[in-house]
Design an enzyme around this catalytic site. Structure first.
Site, PDB file in Angstrom:
ATOM      1  N   GLU A  70     -33.502  25.054  15.273  1.00 45.60           N
ATOM      2  CA  GLU A  70     -34.061  25.039  14.330  1.00 45.60           C
ATOM      3  C   GLU A  70     -35.458  24.817  14.879  1.00 45.60           C
ATOM      4  O   GLU A  70     -36.577  25.332  14.004  1.00 45.60           O
ATOM      5  CB  GLU A  70     -34.085  24.399  12.992  1.00 45.60           C
ATOM      6  CG  GLU A  70     -32.457  25.165  12.534  1.00 45.60           C
ATOM      7  CD  GLU A  70     -31.124  25.053  12.805  1.00 45.60           C
ATOM      8  OE1 GLU A  70     -31.639  23.693  14.020  1.00 45.60           O
ATOM      9  OE2 GLU A  70     -30.309  25.171  11.820  1.00 45.60           O
ATOM     10  N   ILE A  97     -34.694  21.742   7.861  1.00 43.51           N
ATOM     11  CA  ILE A  97     -36.010  21.492   7.623  1.00 43.51           C
ATOM     12  C   ILE A  97     -36.046  19.823   8.788  1.00 43.51           C
ATOM     13  O   ILE A  97     -37.622  20.024   8.806  1.00 43.51           O
ATOM     14  CB  ILE A  97     -36.584  21.175   6.632  1.00 43.51           C
ATOM     15  CG1 ILE A  97     -37.231  19.976   5.445  1.00 43.51           C
ATOM     16  CG2 ILE A  97     -37.276  22.431   5.761  1.00 43.51           C
ATOM     17  CD1 ILE A  97     -37.882  19.012   4.580  1.00 43.51           C
ATOM     18  N   HIS A 139     -26.015  19.174   2.859  1.00 46.83           N
ATOM     19  CA  HIS A 139     -26.020  21.055   3.088  1.00 46.83           C
ATOM     20  C   HIS A 139     -27.029  20.783   0.965  1.00 46.83           C
ATOM     21  O   HIS A 139     -25.962  22.976   0.766  1.00 46.83           O
ATOM     22  CB  HIS A 139     -24.554  21.330   3.135  1.00 46.83           C
ATOM     23  CG  HIS A 139     -24.878  21.845   4.724  1.00 46.83           C
ATOM     24  ND1 HIS A 139     -24.410  20.548   5.262  1.00 46.83           N
ATOM     25  CD2 HIS A 139     -25.229  23.135   5.462  1.00 46.83           C
ATOM     26  CE1 HIS A 139     -23.902  21.217   7.233  1.00 46.83           C
ATOM     27  NE2 HIS A 139     -24.570  22.439   7.199  1.00 46.83           N
TER      28      HIS A 139
HETATM   29  C1  LIG Z   1     -29.111  21.729  12.517  1.00 42.68           C
HETATM   30  C2  LIG Z   1     -28.351  23.002  11.813  1.00 42.68           C
HETATM   31  N1  LIG Z   1     -28.156  24.117  11.392  1.00 42.68           N
HETATM   32  C3  LIG Z   1     -27.539  24.940  11.467  1.00 42.68           C
HETATM   33  C4  LIG Z   1     -25.775  24.537  10.690  1.00 42.68           C
HETATM   34  C5  LIG Z   1     -24.835  25.562  10.218  1.00 42.68           C
HETATM   35  N2  LIG Z   1     -23.957  25.627  11.296  1.00 42.68           N
HETATM   36  C6  LIG Z   1     -22.794  25.120  10.670  1.00 42.68           C
HETATM   37  S1  LIG Z   1     -21.548  24.601  12.073  1.00 42.68           S
HETATM   38  C7  LIG Z   1     -22.831  26.204  13.020  1.00 42.68           C
HETATM   39  C8  LIG Z   1     -22.100  26.258  14.660  1.00 42.68           C
HETATM   40  C9  LIG Z   1     -21.841  25.373  15.233  1.00 42.68           C
HETATM   41  O1  LIG Z   1     -21.018  26.107  16.177  1.00 42.68           O
HETATM   42  P1  LIG Z   1     -20.129  25.050  17.152  1.00 42.68           P
HETATM   43  O2  LIG Z   1     -21.427  23.731  17.923  1.00 42.68           O
HETATM   44  O3  LIG Z   1     -20.374  25.890  18.589  1.00 42.68           O
HETATM   45  O4  LIG Z   1     -18.910  24.412  16.709  1.00 42.68           O
HETATM   46  P2  LIG Z   1     -17.866  24.481  16.313  1.00 42.68           P
HETATM   47  O5  LIG Z   1     -17.982  25.019  14.459  1.00 42.68           O
HETATM   48  O6  LIG Z   1     -17.790  26.171  17.051  1.00 42.68           O
HETATM   49  O7  LIG Z   1     -16.733  23.865  15.882  1.00 42.68           O
HETATM   50  C10 LIG Z   1     -23.469  25.968  12.416  1.00 42.68           C
HETATM   51  C11 LIG Z   1     -25.315  26.920  12.749  1.00 42.68           C
HETATM   52  C12 LIG Z   1     -26.291  23.445  10.837  1.00 42.68           C
HETATM   53  N3  LIG Z   1     -24.599  22.687  10.284  1.00 42.68           N
HETATM   54  N4  LIG Z   1     -27.154  22.345  10.889  1.00 42.68           N
END
Ligand SMILES: Cc1ncc(C[n+]2csc(CCOP(=O)(O)OP(=O)(O)O)c2C)c(N)n1
Ligand SMILES: Cc1ncc(C[n+]2csc(CCOP(=O)(O)OP(=O)(O)O)c2C)c(N)n1
Ligand SMILES: [Mg+2]
Ligand SMILES: [Mg+2]
Lengths: 336, 323, 336, 323
Positions: A70, A97, A139
């Site tokens: 971000e 943020i 969230h």
């Molecule tokens: C700082 C932040 N950015 C975005 C998100 C939204 N988000 C939650 S899980 C995720 C994907 C995570 O991918 P990964 O680290 O590969 O874990 P997986 O879901 O595959 O276990 C995202 C973008 C978040 N929770 N926190």
């Protein structure tokens, strides 16, 4: 007039603006979706479905899917803006943020000032905020007070599809950084949308209910709770002005003060906890500038001073409700 | 060495301007005339100039807290900068930014930055803009050996790789972040460049106190990036001649270290030596430039001292474009 | 009683607490200084000289010099706290909450709540804040309103060496996350410090001037500006209560309301800009809970809504001054 | 394979508990009984269990948004977790945390985390605490292929290297971060582990769908880290069997991909095959465990449904220790 959902108002406005101005560029996590997968691009078009179809229409240089970074997203929006583009960056959740505040607060908000006015920074940062989904402490947050406290940012909180379109166009055509806060619980709300290429200037509150007894001021999801309270009270003959601020920075001081001058009674409703909130900001404004009109102590209906709890019952108890608003209205009316 | 005589003279003059600008600030700050925090670039001139001599105003750079050298190399006005550092209304940023926030967007200089590591994502954004424009222009971000530990720097490198942004990460390794040594603070299997490599970037390394090494290396880097191959990184080994900030006791330095680097690692001495050995420029010509530069800096300081001061009502201008 | 500088009060209190409790651990950038250099460790002992001598006394496992990675610093403090230690992390400048806010706001502030009360998180995050050094827009900010708005954090803003010692001890011995805000311009201020192992409980404002005409509420550097104004006004026979809040979360509501009940007039002074600030927070509090006592509109003396400018003249114009405080006092006295 | 029969049975049971816990949640969520966002760990069981079977309660782990598997492997109570996910007052976190914030500090489980990448610095802090204690204990942070792009993860790796913290970075590469592919989002010169290597860490790689590969690899990693050699990183190649969150249409998957990974990359099938081939455990014994686990999960769901609901007044408890 057309009927349209809030999320579609977001999407269609950005889409049209991208057609209109080739400098408009979208970036964020999964704004395309499917990049680097067997399924291919356009797997999702934003987790709130606010950029569906963009990639096919405008390609990877104008619809930039990013890694989970971000700070880099907001920072890149800043760089794009300094270089003459009009970036629209998406933070999936306003809570993020936390991981990007420096780029918002110390960078894009300050470029113009620090550089002596010799640049513009037309970066729009969109983010989904607010509780109601039981998404718990990380969230669900409302962050408008934090952003409103920061000079250099404009903060927009639309409540209806029609306002989304007018305010988002205004954001996309202006030259200042804009924080565009979309309430998660409103994405699915439908509303009438005027035809034509209208904009809504910032700093103009909207009176959604009129009455002479009490002034209710709110933003986002809280506007509908004020309206519900006002409608219920109207049946008892109690009249409320309900002001939807629409933008918290700039703030429509005049609309607030004009109403309070008539009613003499103010209830401010805020989804965030009270300390250093927009609720206190407005209460302070009225207590300074409408002092002589005030006939009762200002009431603030806000979330309590706690993180946002997960369980259904807890989140419900946490959020300001129409009932709590009603109770506050009765309290200011019963004063002395 | 493929530089023309004109180019050589210009490069030398630019380095010398930075050197004297900073040496003079060092003196002026000691007299208490200049407010705020000032970080001097003295010693690292060959990097800023060796990089920026390849650029024009439509290429962009993003700088750091130690930004005077980058600004001057990118063409910011000497008087305007001096006035800014003195806090004058006539300064490049009307006295609102000061040393840590000098910018000149028209010159492609997108700002010094007081937040360590903050520049890298901004440069990636600028690079994405330039990619969209399709004119083969690049954005360059300068980072120190300390800044390379900030999360934003890593995020920016990855984002640049993923988006194939025409962005160049220039790491100026001067061995210290404030009072802490590179050896301690930077975990690597080799150096900063090797980290960048692990993000999938092509990397280069060179001696940052040798203008010609910097210049030649950057020719290759720029050719690679302008050709649309995505981002790249370069690590330059360099030295800062003053403390981290003005007033730094520099207890972290080894005995005789400052004397040694001034004697052996001075990019201006090095340049003079090289052009003399290769019989490219005469010492007298360079001496004349030295004189001119000293006069220019004198004049800049005089102008800055005499320049208009800002007024209280200036505080509230330029917060927004529209109010 | 001993005479001591504010910065020495910070240093000696942490040092003594490290001697007293082996779980106290210090971390931050250059808190040792000289690591990995020919000069060797202890080159600086913190850029504010608040950890000089720590490394020699307690070694690298309890005095941890870190790379420039504020998110990792605060996050590591969180992990240390969850694992049973009492970390004291230093952010060189409060402005760097921008690059570490998530770990402050979404992590350490929320662990206890999110985990159902089954852990403590005794992390103290120290940071130097405030303007006065012409350090411009990114190194001069006041951030107490942002932190005060966040449930789960306690926010401490000492003004004197004696308060530093009592409040810092309280922070180091408590089990909640504490944001310990040290004003840069106060580091060099000397003051009397009581002997002995005293603590000062949070949530207790200090009355530093007493008077019956107007209530002045402030924190940090602004306290001395209020005092200067109060002293000048006293010569004209105008009496001011000056309340130094000392902690903004928890807030000593009672002290504020009690004073306003007597004076009926409130001036709140804040080094931050007004929108959603601590100034509005306190004005709102009084306008709700001391409404009947108020005899004039509440005045807020704050910074203007702009980033902090660099030049001497501009920074001076930006900051609330004793003169501006005096003018506000006269204004509330002249009301009607 | 140096595991005893008891150990093998326990490992299988743990993986099976995670599997059935998640399969059941998948069903329950579809009926709308469970509020909030839930990310299922199904498919990755061999990683959580292969890692945590080496640990005791004084070793610490820090988890992610996809945390159920890590929690269960680290010994969190099945009933307490189910109740938490249902939002009961009897839940592990009294219904305040929910799926994304389950923690049990006494078990060394320092929390799932809704912020991607936030866990890594916390783990480094825990590791620094364990280093100070000097008992050879370790802290482990789990990160996805998406989380490995967040600045905090990089900062944490560097801080761990610099401070020689006994911290292990376990990267679970399931090829997707939400709807985006690893190939797109992660810039590397090889893989995630190679990035960690560039920070100066010793790294390992293994098949994350093979319990034995995970377990044996972790034996080496843990020996290295417990011996005081500083941090290490491991990348496990694994698969998630459900969508990113419940409700994900999974348009990013290739045709037949889900069927293929269920058929070929199921760690439970793999485990059964291996112990059968090596004649270590009889299928009937494992079948019996399967039955027991299903009963256990049934009971947990029943208990969660019947459990006490939280009250409005609970909102304001536990914000602080002292008010
Ligand atoms: C700082 C932040 N950015 C975005 C998100 C939204 N988000 C939650 S899980 C995720 C994907 C995570 O991918 P990964 O680290 O590969 O874990 P997986 O879901 O595959 O276990 C995202 C973008 C978040 N929770 N926190
Ligand atoms: C986010 C952030 N953290 C810390 C600082 C304080 N600070 C300013 S410069 C500096 C050292 C930077 O070192 P390096 O990147 O090597 O640059 P150099 O000073 O050597 O040019 C530090 C720690 C800052 N300005 N911003
Ligand atoms: Mg350096
Ligand atoms: Mg993944």
């Amino acid at each position: 007039m057309t009927k349209m959902m809030y999320r579609d108002a977001v999407r269609s406005t950005i889409f049209e603006e991208m057609q209109r101005n080739e400098n408009v560029v979208v970036l964020g996590e999964d704004v395309v979706g499917g990049m680097g997968t067997a399924g291919g691009p356009e797997a999702i078009g934003g987790i709130w479905s606010t950029s569906t179809g963009f990639y096919d229409a405008f390609g990877p240089d104008r619809v930039i899917d990013t890694p989970i970074s971000e700070s880099a997203i907001v920072g890149a929006a800043g760089g794009l803006a300094l270089a003459g583009k009009r970036p629209v960056a998406e933070l999936m959740f306003a809570d993020f943020i936390g991981v990007s505040l420096d780029q918002i607060w110390n960078q894009i908000a300050k470029f113009r000032y620090m550089f002596g006015g010799k640049t513009t920074c037309p970066a729009v940062i969109r983010m989904a905020y607010g509780a109601g989904f039981n998404a718990a402490a990380q969230h669900s947050q409302s962050v408008h007070h934090i952003l409103t406290s920061m000079p250099g940012l404009k903060v927009v909180m639309p409540t209806t599809p029609a306002d989304v379109r007018g305010l988002l166009r205004e954001a996309l055509r202006g030259d200042d950084p804009v924080m565009f806060l979309e309430h998660k619980m409103l994405y699915g709300v439908e509303g009438e949308v005027p035809d034509g290429d209208y904009t809504i200037p910032f700093g103009h509150a909207k009176l959604t209910r009129a009455g002479e007894d009490v002034t209710l001021v709110a933003t986002g999801l809280m506007v509908s709770r004020c309206e519900a309270a006002a409608d219920a009270l109207a049946e008892e003959g109690i009249g409320c002005d309900v002001l939807d601020l629409r933008t918290t920075s700039p703030l429509d001081e005049e609309a607030i003060l004009d109403s309070v001058e008539v009613t003499g009674r103010l209830v401010v409703v805020d989804e965030a906890p009270q300390r250093c909130s927009l609720a206190t900001d407005i209460a302070a404004l009225a207590s300074e500038k409408a002092f002589a009109s005030l006939r009762a102590p200002i009431q603030m209906v806000t979330a309590p001073h706690s993180p946002i709890p997960f369980a259904l019952e807890l989140e419900q108890a946490y959020l300001p409700s129409a009932d709590k608003v009603q109770a506050a209205v009765r309290k200011v009316l019963d004063w002395r | 060495m493929q530089l023309s005589r004109e180019e050589l003279l210009q490069a030398y003059r630019r380095m010398k301007v930075i050197r004297e600008f900073e040496e003079r600030l060092h003196v002026e700050i000691a007299t208490g005339q200049i407010a705020g925090f000032t970080h001097l670039y003295c010693g690292q001139e060959a990097v800023a100039v060796g990089v920026c001599e390849h650029l024009d105003a439509s290429d962009k750079i993003v700088s750091t807290h130690r930004g005077h050298g980058h600004c001057l190399a990118k063409g910011c006005d000497v008087d305007g900068m001096m006035k800014e550092i003195y806090g004058s209304r006539e300064g490049l940023c009307n006295g609102k930014g000061g040393s840590m926030h000098i910018a000149d967007v028209d010159k492609g200089m997108l700002g010094a930055n007081g937040i360590v590591g903050a520049g890298a994502p901004i440069a990636v954004g600028a690079a994405l803009s330039l990619k969209l424009d399709g004119q083969g222009k690049v954005a360059i971000t300068f980072s120190g050996d300390g800044a390379c530990n900030q999360g934003t720097t890593f995020e920016a490198m990855n984002l640049a790789v993923v988006t194939k942004a025409p962005c160049i990460f220039v790491f100026e390794n001067n061995h210290y972040s404030e009072h802490t040594g590179f050896e301690y603070a930077v975990g690597t299997n080799k150096d900063i460049a090797s980290r960048a490599e692990a993000f999938g970037m092509k990397v280069w390394r060179a001696d940052g106190t040798d203008f010609f090494a910097v210049y030649e290396t950057m020719r290759d880097v720029l050719e690679y990036v302008r050709d649309g191959n995505g981002p790249a990184a370069v690590e330059f080994d360099t030295e800062r001649f003053f403390g981290h900030f003005e007033g730094d006791p520099q207890n972290y330095r080894g005995k005789g270290e400052l004397e040694r680097i001034r004697a052996e690692r001075d990019c201006l001495t090095n340049f003079r030596q090289k052009v003399a050995d290769a019989k490219l420029l005469e010492g007298t010509v360079l001496d004349a430039i030295d004189e001119e530069v000293l006069d220019q800096i004198d004049a800049a300081v005089d102008a800055a001292r005499a320049a208009e001061r800002p007024q209280a009502e200036d505080v509230l201008t330029n917060v927004y474009v529209t109010y």
